[in-house]
Scaffold this active site. Structure first.
Site, PDB file in Angstrom:
ATOM      1  N   GLU A 195       0.483  -1.484  -0.043  1.00  0.00           N
ATOM      2  CA  GLU A 195       0.212  -0.047   0.064  1.00  0.00           C
ATOM      3  C   GLU A 195       1.057   1.352  -0.208  1.00  0.00           C
ATOM      4  O   GLU A 195       0.902   1.861  -0.756  1.00  0.00           O
ATOM      5  CB  GLU A 195      -0.991  -0.047   1.267  1.00  0.00           C
ATOM      6  N   GLU A 203      -7.810   1.106   8.382  1.00  0.00           N
ATOM      7  CA  GLU A 203      -6.386   2.168   7.859  1.00  0.00           C
ATOM      8  C   GLU A 203      -5.983   2.456   9.205  1.00  0.00           C
ATOM      9  O   GLU A 203      -6.500   2.808  10.253  1.00  0.00           O
ATOM     10  CB  GLU A 203      -6.584   3.124   6.631  1.00  0.00           C
TER      11      GLU A 203
HETATM   12 ZN   LIG Z   1      -1.980   2.871   5.819  1.00  0.00          ZN
END
Ligand SMILES: [Zn+2]
Ligand SMILES: *[C@@H]1O[C@H](CO)[C@@H](O)[C@H](O)[C@H]1NC(C)=O
Ligand SMILES: *[C@@H]1O[C@H](CO)[C@@H](O)[C@H](O)[C@H]1NC(C)=O
Length: 902
Positions: free
Chosen positions: A206, A233
């Protein structure tokens, strides 16, 4: 109960003080309340499996400390991949054992995806291409085992990798742990069988700009079955997990089933406005699978986001439990027969719901239509009240009186906005004390709060004794209700904040005769009751807003007017919670107002004095420093590049000290001009910052305090670096030992070579296939100028001569990639020669990630060890430095062996 003779200002304020203390205290307590963390895997009473914080944090600790910094391309990154495959297989085995024992309709499939790809990833107004080789994802699908059950799936995503300077405990090992624990609870829940499959994606790239989610979305056979995504997240380490994006009606509805909701339409609208570019994997799922979803993150104490101290020990107790329980509820609901997943196959309904979490666990939601009706009725009612309350007034005085009052209210709003910005100018430009409040998210309230009050009071001086207190009340009510209605008519759900203020004020105003013996007077009780809800609402909004934005100012660049942004937030979010300041300013007459202005001015001066003596940083609220040790193998020079990403004073002094201690000069050279042709910082181009870093446009905020921005970020054409330098870089020459022979040259470790090269003289084109070899280097970037007609990075390169940046990310041990393109030759450059800047980061040259194997790094690591230690001592631990050893190589006409041979 009400006094017959109105009390004086001081006494009145003392009576109101408890409200002003109580309401923010409730908000703060509410904000800080987290569930009790559980250790046991099963509830001892019901014997059912339960989310266990201890279990989640155990996973997070393993990833972030035992494995360590999982930067894409490093050895640790490969170790995390291996560990994840093992964990996934353990789940599968458990699953199979359960099925064998109980015959439940349950199937767990494990898939390790590996692949290559390209994508264009525009960021901060820059056109950028990513190419990745051999990157991986680990995926577990839990279903009832039937084709029908796998047809519409829920995607749950987190990322295993961590960013360059961080062990990534909260970001995002915590979410990985949450997903693992949710899977455990689900498969161990007796009788549970999903009607719709859940796809758990542990994506493994990511931070390298969403390569992992791109790989999954574009190439995995299960991707087309995903109907909605839950993205987990973190951009901080404390507080409840915030829902900051819900992109459809169906998803808002799903969220209403979580046990501990924490999300509001404000956060949703701020994020979708683009002021904070929420660059999470969500972007890939939206773009390439075209699905709706929920984007959630831990955002409190964002000071540690992407820092060395993003460690399990700094994750607040209860955070994992909160995140785990909410995620579990969402997964259960969305995979059940009540789910909207099947319906989402035909498309999602755009959000048209006002939703918010007020105090406690209550999730309020109502449709835009309901909102319009309610706000409309309230607006109409406030007009009726205004007319009725002023019935004594003669018809031809009523309107002028209301107009005067409205002007006074507007002056109050203007004063509230202007005064804190004047204070910001004083701090930033006059005293050179930018960011002095940085180390505490609530400190700015002390600096800009008194300024708001002063501005409001001064603004009323002209009209005091001319406008009636009561008319100011009715005018305030009508204006707030009117704004709520107007915003809602424009389908802006955040209009509810004005409604939430106007409604209680209107009610207490109507009830005023019960509190006041003299119906002409407004009772202090009316003030106290009236103030309570607006202060509470404003506090509920202010706390998280400051928690997010104050730490953010430490990474928005030296030229971002951070002081003004924070001043504006306080003026726009916090100060409107005190609407009754305006009628109060009129209540006690001109002399009292003047005294109030004098006292507030003294308060302001005192807080300015206090803040000018304050240090912005401490050891848990650190300054970010970026350091590159650059070995230029083309020129045989070595430089130290230093940059900060904030505008706090003192950076040049620090650079001076570093130069004297480590460089070959006796003072710092002038800052370097950053532009697209300066390749020194290409490793971070255009500054890798997946969440919360804003594509911020100074033109935009300077003019007004409005915090919304039309499009998402910038258009690709504007050159952001000229208007706004994100980093303030200094370039310091280093001494190169006599007789130094770079291993990068002697061992020919990296190179660019042509596999195919054909010129078409008729068409005026050059057809190229180049191979970029980079053993020992990760995150390589090539930058060059060319008129590209065609390439394999995307289908539409800009049809002009332009600079291109291509960033690579590869799995550990994968050391080359290939780029194919057709470029146009020109009269000036008939051979279509290329000048390529090629840079990479030494896999073993990252400090402190590679501290344990520092001997394997070269000169860079030896310097970093000394520099890091020196920084720690001289700054008292208030600086977090990311130290990178880069190698730069300028390749000219690489097809010509004479040049190619360095
Ligand atoms: Zn992250
Ligand atoms: C994406 O889905 C929406 C419905 O949710 C649909 O209206 C739109 O056309 C789709 N876009 C693409 C590019 O398929
Ligand atoms: C990608 O990884 C596979 C093994 O998983 C390996 O055989 C292959 O050579 C790698 N590709 C490159 C370009 O290094």
């Amino acid at each position: 109960m009400a006094p017959s003779k109105p009390w004086g200002a001081v006494r009145s304020l003392l009576v109101l003080a408890p409200v002003l203390i109580l309401a923010p205290s409730i908000a703060y307590w509410n904000h800080k309340t987290l569930p009790a963390p559980l250790t046991e895997l099963t509830d001892s009473v019901s014997n059912l499996p339960q989310i266990s914080e201890a279990q989640i944090l155990g996973f997070a600790k393993h990833l972030s400390e035992e494995i360590g910094y999982r930067t894409v391309g490093t050895e640790e990154h490969a170790l995390a991949d291996k560990w994840m495959v093992e964990q996934a297989n353990l789940i599968k085995k458990q699953c199979e054992a359960i099925v064998a024992e109980t015959g439940r309709k349950l199937e767990c499939e494990v898939s390790r995806q590996e692949g290559n790809g390209h994508h264009r990833f525009d960021m901060m107004g820059k056109r950028l291409y990513k190419t990745y080789v051999n990157l991986s994802n680990i995926i577990v699908r839990i279903s009832d085992g039937t084709e029908e059950g796998k047809k519409h799936a829920l995607l749950v995503n987190s990322h295993l990798d961590s960013t360059l300077p961080s062990p990534g405990a909260a970001d995002d090992a915590l979410s990985v742990g949450v997903m693992l624990d949710c899977m455990r609870v689900l498969i161990n829940t007796p009788g549970w069988s999903p009607v719709h499959a859940a796809i758990f994606l542990f994506n493994h790239a990511e931070e390298s700009l969403q390569d992992g989610s791109h790989l999954f979305s574009t190439q995995h056979p299960w991707a087309p079955t995903a109907r909605a995504v839950i993205n987990l997240e973190a951009a901080g380490t404390t507080g409840r997990e915030l829902l900051f994006q819900a992109t459809s009606e169906q998803m808002i509805e799903a969220y209403s089933h979580v046990p501990r909701p924490y999300g509001t339409v404000f956060a949703n609208e701020i994020f979708s406005s683009g002021i904070i570019l929420s660059d999470t994997d969500f972007r890939q799922f939206e773009e390439y699978i075209n699905i709706t979803g929920l984007d959630m993150a831990v955002v409190g104490n964002s000071y540690l986001y992407h820092m060395r101290k993003d460690l399990v020990e700094n994750i607040e107790v209860g955070v994992a439990q909160h995140m785990g329980e909410n995620s579990l509820a969402l997964i259960k609901y969305l995979t059940s027969d009540k789910s909207s997943l099947a319906e989402l196959a035909d498309g999602a309904k755009p959000p048209a719901t006002v939703f918010l979490t007020y105090v406690g666990r209550i999730f309020v939601s109502y449709s835009y239509t309901t909102a319009k009706v309610m706000y409309g009725i309230l607006f109409w009612f406030t007009l009726v009240v205004a007319k009725a309350r002023n019935k004594s007034a003669h018809k031809n005085v009523f309107v002028p009186e209301q107009v005067d009052a409205a002007i006074a209210v507007c002056a109050g709003v203007a004063g509230t906005l202007i005064a804190p910005n004047v204070v910001a100018v004083i701090m930033r430009n006059v005293l050179n004390k930018s960011l002095s409040w940085f180390s505490n998210p609530f400190a700015p309230l002390l600096l800009y709060g008194p300024a708001c009050l002063l501005g409001a009071l001064i603004s009323q001086y002209r009209s005091v004794e001319k406008v009636k207190e009561k008319t100011l009340w009715t005018s305030l009510l009508a204006m707030q209700a009117g704004i709520a209605l107007a915003l809602q008519l424009a389908n802006i759900g955040s209009g509810t904040i004005f409604f939430m203020s106007a409604l209680p004020l209107t009610i207490v105003f109507v009830l005023n005769p019960f509190f006041s013996q003299d119906p002409k007077q407004i009772s202090l009780v009316t003030y106290a009751l009236g103030q309570f809800f607006p202060v509470l609402t404003a506090s509920l909004l202010t706390i998280p807003t400051l928690e997010v934005f104050v730490p953010l100012t430490g990474r928005t660049g030296a030229e971002a007017p951070a002081d003004h942004v924070i001043a504006c937030i306080i003026a726009v979010v916090s100060c409107p919670g005190f609407p009754l300041v305006i009628p109060l300013a009129h209540r006690f007459g001109k002399r009292a107002l003047l005294r109030g202005i004098i006292v507030t001015s003294i308060l302001n001066a005192a807080s300015i004095a206090y803040f000018s003596a304050r240090n912005p940083y401490d050891d848990m609220h650190q300054k970010r420093l970026f350091v590159i040790h650059m070995e230029n193998v083309t020129t045989s020079e070595q430089h130290l590049h230093l940059a900060a990403s904030d505008g706090a004073p003192g950076f040049e002094l620090l650079v001076n000290d570093i130069v004297r201690e480590f460089g070959t000069l006796d003072h710092a050279p002038a800052p370097v001009v950053m532009n697209d042709h300066n390749s020194d910082w290409d490793s971070l181009y255009p500054f890798s910052a997946p969440i919360y870093i804003q594509s911020y446009d100074p033109r935009f905020i300077r003019g007004s305090c409005s915090l919304t921005q039309g499009g998402r970020g910038f258009s690709a054409s504007g050159d952001i670096s000229e208007r706004w330098r994100f980093l303030t870089p200094f370039k310091v020459p280093l001494a190169v030992p006599a007789g130094y022979a770079s291993p990068w040259v002697t061992e020919k470790k990296f190179s660019i070579s042509a596999i195919e090269d054909e010129k078409d003289l008729v068409a005026g084109t050059r057809n190229l296939k180049i191979k970029i070899d980079h053993p020992g280097l990760i995150w390589t970037v090539i930058a060059f100028d060319a008129h590209v007609l065609k390439w394999d990075l995307d289908d539409n390169p800009p049809d002009e001569y332009a600079r291109h940046h291509v960033k690579e990310a590869s799995f550990y041990g994968t050391n080359s990639y290939i780029l194919e393109m057709v470029i146009k030759t020109s009269v000036a450059n008939p051979d279509g020669k290329l000048l390529i800047n090629y840079m990479g980061l030494q896999e073993k040259g990252i400090w402190p990630a590679k501290k344990d194997v520092k001997e394997e790094g070269d000169a860079a690591m030896a310097l970093f060890e000394r520099l890091d230690d020196w920084l720690d001592r001289t700054t008292g631990g208030t600086v977090d430095a990311l130290l990178m050893g880069d190698v730069l190589f300028v390749v000219m006409d690489y097809w010509n062996p004479a040049h190619y041979d360095l």
